[in-house]
Design a protein around this motif. Structure first.
Motif, PDB file in Angstrom:
ATOM      1  N   CYS A 143     -46.488  28.062  37.313  1.00 51.22           N
ATOM      2  CA  CYS A 143     -47.458  27.017  37.638  1.00 51.22           C
ATOM      3  C   CYS A 143     -48.849  27.609  37.854  1.00 51.22           C
ATOM      4  CB  CYS A 143     -47.040  26.273  38.908  1.00 51.22           C
ATOM      5  SG  CYS A 143     -45.693  25.125  38.650  1.00 51.22           S
ATOM      6  N   ILE A 144     -48.917  28.680  38.649  1.00 53.14           N
ATOM      7  CA  ILE A 144     -50.231  29.270  38.934  1.00 53.14           C
ATOM      8  C   ILE A 144     -50.830  29.843  37.650  1.00 53.14           C
ATOM      9  CG2 ILE A 144     -51.499  30.951  40.329  1.00 53.14           C
ATOM     10  CD1 ILE A 144     -49.296  30.802  42.387  1.00 53.14           C
ATOM     11  N   GLY A 145     -49.992  30.543  36.873  1.00 51.45           N
ATOM     12  CA  GLY A 145     -50.481  31.137  35.630  1.00 51.45           C
ATOM     13  C   GLY A 145     -51.038  30.082  34.691  1.00 51.45           C
ATOM     14  N   ILE A 146     -50.294  28.991  34.530  1.00 47.81           N
ATOM     15  CA  ILE A 146     -50.730  27.922  33.630  1.00 47.81           C
ATOM     16  C   ILE A 146     -52.007  27.267  34.160  1.00 47.81           C
ATOM     17  CG2 ILE A 146     -50.133  25.608  32.836  1.00 47.81           C
ATOM     18  CD1 ILE A 146     -48.628  27.537  31.296  1.00 47.81           C
ATOM     19  N   TYR A 147     -52.025  27.031  35.462  1.00 48.08           N
ATOM     20  CA  TYR A 147     -53.217  26.412  36.052  1.00 48.08           C
ATOM     21  C   TYR A 147     -54.443  27.259  35.748  1.00 48.08           C
ATOM     22  CZ  TYR A 147     -56.750  25.159  39.428  1.00 48.08           C
ATOM     23  OH  TYR A 147     -57.941  24.816  39.988  1.00 48.08           O
ATOM     24  N   SER A 148     -54.291  28.587  35.863  1.00 47.72           N
ATOM     25  CA  SER A 148     -55.452  29.469  35.748  1.00 47.72           C
ATOM     26  C   SER A 148     -56.010  29.531  34.335  1.00 47.72           C
ATOM     27  CB  SER A 148     -55.093  30.879  36.232  1.00 47.72           C
ATOM     28  OG  SER A 148     -54.234  31.497  35.315  1.00 47.72           O
ATOM     29  N   ILE A 149     -55.255  29.106  33.326  1.00 44.81           N
ATOM     30  CA  ILE A 149     -55.774  29.173  31.951  1.00 44.81           C
ATOM     31  C   ILE A 149     -57.025  28.301  31.814  1.00 44.81           C
ATOM     32  CG2 ILE A 149     -55.318  28.617  29.534  1.00 44.81           C
ATOM     33  CD1 ILE A 149     -52.393  29.226  30.084  1.00 44.81           C
TER      34      ILE A 149
ATOM     35  N   ASN B  19     -58.055  26.172  34.590  1.00 44.36           N
ATOM     36  CA  ASN B  19     -58.374  25.672  35.920  1.00 44.36           C
ATOM     37  C   ASN B  19     -58.209  24.158  36.005  1.00 44.36           C
ATOM     38  OD1 ASN B  19     -59.099  28.141  37.262  1.00 44.36           O
ATOM     39  ND2 ASN B  19     -60.843  28.181  35.860  1.00 44.36           N
ATOM     40  N   THR B  20     -57.133  23.689  35.384  1.00 43.29           N
ATOM     41  CA  THR B  20     -56.858  22.262  35.434  1.00 43.29           C
ATOM     42  C   THR B  20     -55.357  22.017  35.544  1.00 43.29           C
ATOM     43  OG1 THR B  20     -56.642  20.346  33.986  1.00 43.29           O
ATOM     44  CG2 THR B  20     -57.318  22.362  32.957  1.00 43.29           C
ATOM     45  N   ALA B  21     -55.009  20.941  36.243  1.00 46.40           N
ATOM     46  CA  ALA B  21     -53.598  20.612  36.431  1.00 46.40           C
ATOM     47  C   ALA B  21     -52.991  20.023  35.162  1.00 46.40           C
ATOM     48  CB  ALA B  21     -53.444  19.631  37.590  1.00 46.40           C
ATOM     49  N   ASP B  22     -53.841  19.548  34.243  1.00 45.04           N
ATOM     50  CA  ASP B  22     -53.324  18.920  33.021  1.00 45.04           C
ATOM     51  C   ASP B  22     -52.337  19.821  32.291  1.00 45.04           C
ATOM     52  OD1 ASP B  22     -54.811  16.776  33.564  1.00 45.04           O
ATOM     53  OD2 ASP B  22     -56.291  17.056  31.969  1.00 45.04           O
ATOM     54  N   MET B  23     -52.697  21.105  32.209  1.00 48.63           N
ATOM     55  CA  MET B  23     -51.828  22.016  31.470  1.00 48.63           C
ATOM     56  C   MET B  23     -50.508  22.206  32.199  1.00 48.63           C
ATOM     57  SD  MET B  23     -54.026  24.889  29.687  1.00 48.63           S
ATOM     58  CE  MET B  23     -55.584  24.538  28.915  1.00 48.63           C
ATOM     59  N   VAL B  24     -50.543  22.121  33.540  1.00 44.78           N
ATOM     60  CA  VAL B  24     -49.304  22.219  34.316  1.00 44.78           C
ATOM     61  C   VAL B  24     -48.390  21.052  33.958  1.00 44.78           C
ATOM     62  CG1 VAL B  24     -48.343  22.355  36.638  1.00 44.78           C
ATOM     63  CG2 VAL B  24     -50.552  23.409  36.157  1.00 44.78           C
ATOM     64  N   TYR B  25     -48.971  19.843  33.864  1.00 42.06           N
ATOM     65  CA  TYR B  25     -48.168  18.674  33.507  1.00 42.06           C
ATOM     66  C   TYR B  25     -47.578  18.826  32.104  1.00 42.06           C
ATOM     67  CZ  TYR B  25     -50.870  16.661  37.364  1.00 42.06           C
ATOM     68  OH  TYR B  25     -51.462  16.445  38.567  1.00 42.06           O
ATOM     69  N   LEU B  26     -48.419  19.315  31.168  1.00 36.63           N
ATOM     70  CA  LEU B  26     -47.942  19.477  29.794  1.00 36.63           C
ATOM     71  C   LEU B  26     -46.774  20.453  29.739  1.00 36.63           C
ATOM     72  CD1 LEU B  26     -51.124  19.663  27.546  1.00 36.63           C
ATOM     73  CD2 LEU B  26     -49.287  18.008  27.420  1.00 36.63           C
ATOM     74  N   THR B  27     -46.855  21.508  30.560  1.00 38.24           N
ATOM     75  CA  THR B  27     -45.767  22.489  30.572  1.00 38.24           C
ATOM     76  C   THR B  27     -44.473  21.838  31.037  1.00 38.24           C
ATOM     77  OG1 THR B  27     -47.446  24.088  31.180  1.00 38.24           O
ATOM     78  CG2 THR B  27     -45.186  24.830  31.272  1.00 38.24           C
ATOM     79  N   ALA B  28     -44.588  20.945  32.019  1.00 41.49           N
ATOM     80  CA  ALA B  28     -43.395  20.232  32.485  1.00 41.49           C
ATOM     81  C   ALA B  28     -42.804  19.416  31.339  1.00 41.49           C
ATOM     82  CB  ALA B  28     -43.750  19.332  33.661  1.00 41.49           C
ATOM     83  N   VAL B  29     -43.666  18.752  30.570  1.00 38.98           N
ATOM     84  CA  VAL B  29     -43.183  17.966  29.426  1.00 38.98           C
ATOM     85  C   VAL B  29     -42.442  18.872  28.448  1.00 38.98           C
ATOM     86  CG1 VAL B  29     -43.882  16.609  27.431  1.00 38.98           C
ATOM     87  CG2 VAL B  29     -44.989  16.230  29.645  1.00 38.98           C
ATOM     88  N   PHE B  30     -43.027  20.043  28.164  1.00 38.36           N
ATOM     89  CA  PHE B  30     -42.360  20.934  27.220  1.00 38.36           C
ATOM     90  C   PHE B  30     -41.096  21.549  27.794  1.00 38.36           C
ATOM     91  CE2 PHE B  30     -46.205  20.512  24.752  1.00 38.36           C
ATOM     92  CZ  PHE B  30     -45.639  20.329  23.512  1.00 38.36           C
ATOM     93  N   GLY B  31     -41.005  21.620  29.116  1.00 38.86           N
ATOM     94  CA  GLY B  31     -39.753  22.041  29.721  1.00 38.86           C
ATOM     95  C   GLY B  31     -38.650  21.063  29.359  1.00 38.86           C
ATOM     96  N   LEU B  32     -38.957  19.786  29.431  1.00 38.82           N
ATOM     97  CA  LEU B  32     -37.987  18.753  29.072  1.00 38.82           C
ATOM     98  C   LEU B  32     -37.647  18.836  27.584  1.00 38.82           C
ATOM     99  CD1 LEU B  32     -36.350  16.288  29.916  1.00 38.82           C
ATOM    100  CD2 LEU B  32     -38.331  14.870  29.421  1.00 38.82           C
ATOM    101  N   VAL B  33     -38.701  18.996  26.764  1.00 38.95           N
ATOM    102  CA  VAL B  33     -38.482  19.116  25.316  1.00 38.95           C
ATOM    103  C   VAL B  33     -37.565  20.305  25.040  1.00 38.95           C
ATOM    104  CG1 VAL B  33     -39.589  19.614  23.100  1.00 38.95           C
ATOM    105  CG2 VAL B  33     -40.686  18.049  24.715  1.00 38.95           C
TER     106      VAL B  33
END
Lengths: 169, 323, 501
Positions: C401-407, C409-423
């Protein structure tokens, strides 16, 4: 009659059939999403050529997959870990909401920073495991969050908010 | 093994070990300033911002943190600053793309820089260079123009609607030719194809080609500023080479959310002026082909308005849109 | 040749000063750290450290930054092997067999082979840069958009070989990867594509988002569903270091990987990402027991890791000989040189020989150091697997989560990662493999970009791909490889060769 409906029931759970259906669905969504993009333009290849060709190809592959797997019986897809999915991915979403604030379903979350988002994500995610021990998890969450703050914010200098409501960053 | 209570205490203690909150003081700055860069870490604007921030910290005597907010053709950074409180703790390094070109490219901008931002000071102004590779063996700018009129040439750019693309478009409009545009992802890959003889010419930032010019892999026909560039003294300006109306530059400025308190604004423009006197900063800007600028406040705003009108005409004439 | 050794001697003199060794060590250590942390990566780290390097001399600064770069490659493989999270495209291949080995109790062997293979590859690549750096530059320049497009086509054909199971499903995954790469603003016309009006998709998907979701989060969900399997795996931990005989067995794979990586590394536009995929495909093709690949074949780690490191090393060639950066890290190195008043370009070798040769010599020293840092660390990493999974996985979730956020500096990418976790979980359930998807994703973008660039340059004439001899040969190799892959399937024998589940 009975065996026929049994076969149809098995097909409904067949992993390979669903794989084909999934491909058809994804391809169709992409075809729809790219339907307004031009295929070719005056300058040459348009923005829509590659997505539409590839999406169409995926639909074709899906159809073939369904056709093949309807003839042979494949393995069952098995049970789905809905509980784990919901909890783990929910923890990730909570982290995203808490880290610098946001609004979801009418509730506005203020920017809480890593001090809150870190333990929150660890504790919530931890409950996805049926053997979770709440006490241990809370202690571990505090320690690992402190380590993360030290490593990411202070050692690497990454501008991730720590506790904006307390120390201003 | 730690027992549970002592581990908990340890965890809590390390959480509290973070610096204690500063008492509210009348002094500015009394907490870290966030300097937003609208591009991913590692680009040219990012480098300028980091060098600038490192000096600004010393002068303001407070932390200045660079935060990359890339996205939506650099509009995301603009939006973030426009939405922030005008307290001087959220600032933006703006360059001509999102500040004056994007308003012409995007019909639905969420934050128009001209109305939602307060220009503090122009930091630097960088001219570009017109370069040709082995595929087009011409030695002067008029020869390039003649070649371009004889047959359709192919030019590369760092990306669609970048300074590199728009400056080349303007060159065609001023000189009266049309050429085919090949957009790349960054100047590097485009220059590789220029050196390899796959495309004819490019208008690009000076630091990306200085080495190639010296190594005779490409030749520079002109620089696009109003005066010659110190690092390439033998290369004429486009004006000297015969294109009287052709100038183009890439610039960087410091901006904040609209409504900055006057004292903070004054303090920031004073600090910017001092930063631009620092030799390390000046040298770094020079390497970028840029010269430190001295436009502040209202003058910077007027400069932006002029640039906006000018690139608007080019964008309209070439019929580029990103929506 | 004599020249080369006297030059390397000069380089060693520069690199062996106490200060430069210290900087090299610091760089390697920081690099290993950011490589291990998912999402952070060398680009952000180097950008943040750029102002710090102002206080150093040019050679020292570049030695340290280079150390971060290849240190991150090492660290990245560690995370890929231990927890199946490839932080960068190049680690995807390592994760396939490396993580399988870890599950079989061979984490130490996998990490050891990766480290030793990388060291051998780094040594050879360093000598290659010293001896042939300048002539090899010309090879990179031969690749215009048309040739590059054909290379990508060849690469996609190779991707088919990455799959363990059904050929049709592998091809579908490659196609899906290409489709995902098209999401976002079209670089040529600026149009939004497949974004469904979601602002977080306007700039396309980040590879780290895709990889952490499809590999990392999906892996966690898989493990949570099968607690028995994961705990059995964790109870058996084998030897920490490979035996000499195991190194000898894998030496041919290491050398082949080094060769492939060295050549692909010099291509512009990050051709190095093809190297591990190509190496894996080659090893699987010539292996006596290809069925082992995908289930923990040591050569499937040793070859691609060597290719990866060799490619990382030779990607310095265009930077050093032309001043042209082939990837984002190298672009930052250009920035670092400029800050230091060194103008990157063909003249660096004559004007700043101590910098040029010092940097090259430091690469070898850096590789040695990484071996010294990493071999003892293997024990520590493997112990990490002993941490009870109920605690390990929430920690992985947080780090991701922290790593993705830091790319951004937005939570959007964190949400997208969750979606791809499901995928990723759904793909696993339906028996699709994510590795070919990852390759399709990284190559898809280049594929389309180069196709369109080539067609603009040729004014729409598609024959351009056949006119260039280089492009034509690459297409023919691809066609031949496709025929070889497809034939067993046509004879319905593919199942015997590839699947063994």
């Amino acid at each position: 009659m009975a065996s026929g409906s049994q076969r149809a029931g098995a097909k409904l759970r067949d992993r390979e059939v669903w794989a084909g259906i999934a491909l058809i669905a994804v391809g169709a969504i992409a075809l729809f999403g790219a339907s307004d993009l031009p295929f070719m333009t005056r300058q040459g290849v348009g923005a829509g050529l590659l997505p539409r060709v590839v999406a169409g190809f995926i639909v074709v592959l899906g159809v073939i997959q369904v056709a093949i797997s309807l003839r042979a019986s494949g393995p069952d897809a098995g049970g789905w870990a809905w509980r784990e999915i919901l909890i783990v991915l929910g923890a990730v979403v909570l982290f995203g909401l808490a880290i610098r604030g946001g609004a979801v379903a009418g509730v506005t979350v203020p920017p809480l920073g890593l001090v809150v988002a870190g333990p929150l994500a660890v504790i919530v995610a931890g409950f996805a495991d049926r053997g979770a021990r709440p006490g241990e998890l809370v202690v571990f969450a505090a320690i690992i969050s402190a380590v993360c703050i030290g490593v990411f914010r202070f050692a690497l200098g990454i501008p991730v908010p720590v506790a904006p409501w307390l120390i201003g960053y | 093994m730690l027992n549970r209570r002592s581990a908990l205490a340890l965890g809590a203690a390390s959480l509290l070990a973070a610096p204690a909150p500063l008492k509210a003081q009348s002094r500015y700055p009394n907490k870290p300033i966030t300097l937003i860069v609208s591009y991913a870490a590692g680009g040219g604007t990012d480098a300028v911002a980091r060098i600038f921030a490192a000096r600004l910290e010393k002068i303001l005597d407070g932390r200045v943190l660079v935060e990359n907010r890339p996205g939506a053709a650099a509009n995301l950074g603009t939006e973030a600053v426009a939405a922030a409180a005008p307290d001087g703790y959220t600032l933006l390094i703006g360059n001509q793309g999102p500040m004056v070109v994007n308003p012409h490219l995007f019909k639905r901008l969420k934050a128009d820089p001209a109305t939602t931002l307060d220009p503090i000071a122009l930091i630097a102004d960088a001219s570009l260079a017109v370069v040709v590779g082995p595929r087009l063996p011409v030695a002067t700018l008029p020869e390039l123009v003649a070649a371009a009129k004889a047959k359709t040439l192919v030019y590369g750019s760092a990306s669609n609607a970048s300074a590199s693309h728009l400056a080349a478009l303007l060159l065609g409009q001023v000189a009266g030719f049309e050429a085919r545009h090949v957009p790349y992802r960054g100047a590097g890959p485009a220059l590789n194809d220029l050196v390899g003889g796959h495309i004819d010419f490019m208008v690009t930032t000076i630091p990306s080609v200085t080495g190639l010019i010296e190594g005779k892999k490409v030749s520079a026909l002109a620089v696009t500023g109003t005066s010659r560039f110190a690092g390439l003294p033998e290369v004429p300006t486009a004006i000297e080479a015969g294109l009287k109306e052709y100038t183009a530059s890439a610039w960087y400025g410091l901006l904040g959310p609209r409504g900055l308190p006057a004292p903070i604004r004054a303090q920031l423009s004073q600090a910017t002026r001092e930063t631009l006197r620092d030799p390390t900063v000046v040298d770094r800007l020079k390497d970028d082909g840029a010269t430190p600028a001295d436009l502040e406040g209202q003058a910077f705003a007027e400069f932006m308005a002029k640039e906006r009108a000018r690139w608007g005409e080019i964008v309209r004439a070439a019929n580029i849109s990103l929506e | 040749m004599g020249d080369m050794f006297s030059n390397l001697g000069l380089g060693l003199q520069v690199a062996m000063t106490l200060k430069n060794i210290g900087l090299c060590f610091a760089g390697c250590l920081i690099g290993t750290l950011v490589g291990v942390l998912p999402g952070v990566g060398p680009v952000a780290t180097i950008a943040i450290l750029l102002p710090v390097t102002l206080t150093l001399d040019p050679t020292g600064a570049l030695i340290m930054l280079a150390g971060i770069y290849y240190g991150a490659q090492y660290g990245g493989s560690t995370t890929a092997i231990l927890v199946n999270i490839p932080g960068e495209a190049t680690a995807v291949v390592t994760a396939i067999d490396g993580h399988e080995m870890a599950k079989n109790g061979q984490a130490g062997l996998a990490l050891g082979l990766a480290a030793i293979g990388s060291f051998i590859a780094g040594t050879i690549a360093t000598l290659l840069i010293a001896a042939l750096g300048v002539p090899m530059t010309k090879l990179g320049l031969l690749f215009g958009p048309a040739e590059y497009f054909s290379l990508m086509i060849m690469g996609l054909v190779l991707a088919v070989v990455l799959a363990r199971g059904s050929l049709l499903k592998a091809i579908a995954m490659i196609a899906l990867g290409i489709l995902l790469s098209a999401i976002g603003t079209d670089i040529e016309t600026g149009r939004e594509r497949l974004t469904f009006d979601l602002e977080m998709l306007y700039d396309g998907l980040e590879f780290a988002v895709l990889a952490m979701g499809l590999f990392g989060f999906a892996e966690i969900l898989k493990n949570l569903q099968n607690p028995e399997a994961r705990d059995v795996v964790r109870s058996k931990i084998g030897r920490l270091l490979p035996r000499l005989s195991e190194i000898r067995e894998n030496l041919p794979a290491i050398l082949r990987g080094t060769g492939l990586g060295s050549v692909l590394g010099i291509l512009p536009g990050n051709g190095a990402i093809l190297a591990p995929f190509a190496s894996y495909a080659l090893e699987k093709r010539i292996a006596k027991q290809p069925a082992k690949f995908g289930h923990g074949a040591p050569a499937g780690v040793a070859g691609p890791e060597s290719a990866n490191n060799a490619g990382a090393q030779t990607s310095f060639i265009p930077l050093l000989t032309l001043g042209l950066p082939p990837n984002a890290v190298m672009a930052l190195m250009v920035g670092a040189m400029l800050i230091q008043g060194v103008i990157p370009g063909p003249q660096v070798i004559d004007r700043n020989p101590e910098l040029f040769w010092g940097l090259i010599a430091s690469m070898w020293i850096g590789n040695l150091m990484l071996l010294v840092i990493n071999l003892p660390l293997i024990g520590l990493w493997v112990k990490l697997l002993r941490v009870p999974y109920r605690l390990l996985f929430p920690a992985i979730v947080l780090f991701c989560c922290i790593g993705i956020y830091s790319i951004g500096n937005t939570a959007d990418m964190v949400y997208l990662t969750a979606v791809f976790g499901l995928v990723g979980y759904v793909l696993h359930k339906l028996d699709f493999e994510p590795a070919p998807l990852a390759l399709g994703f990284v190559l898809g973008r280049l594929l389309e970009e180069k196709l369109r660039q080539a067609l603009i340059i040729s004014d729409g004439d598609p024959m351009v791909f056949l006119r260039s001899p280089l492009s034509l040969s690459l297409l023919l190799i691809g066609a031949a490889a496709l025929a070889i892959s497809a034939l067993p399937a046509l004879r319905a024998r593919r199942d015997e060769v590839f699947a063994e589940e």
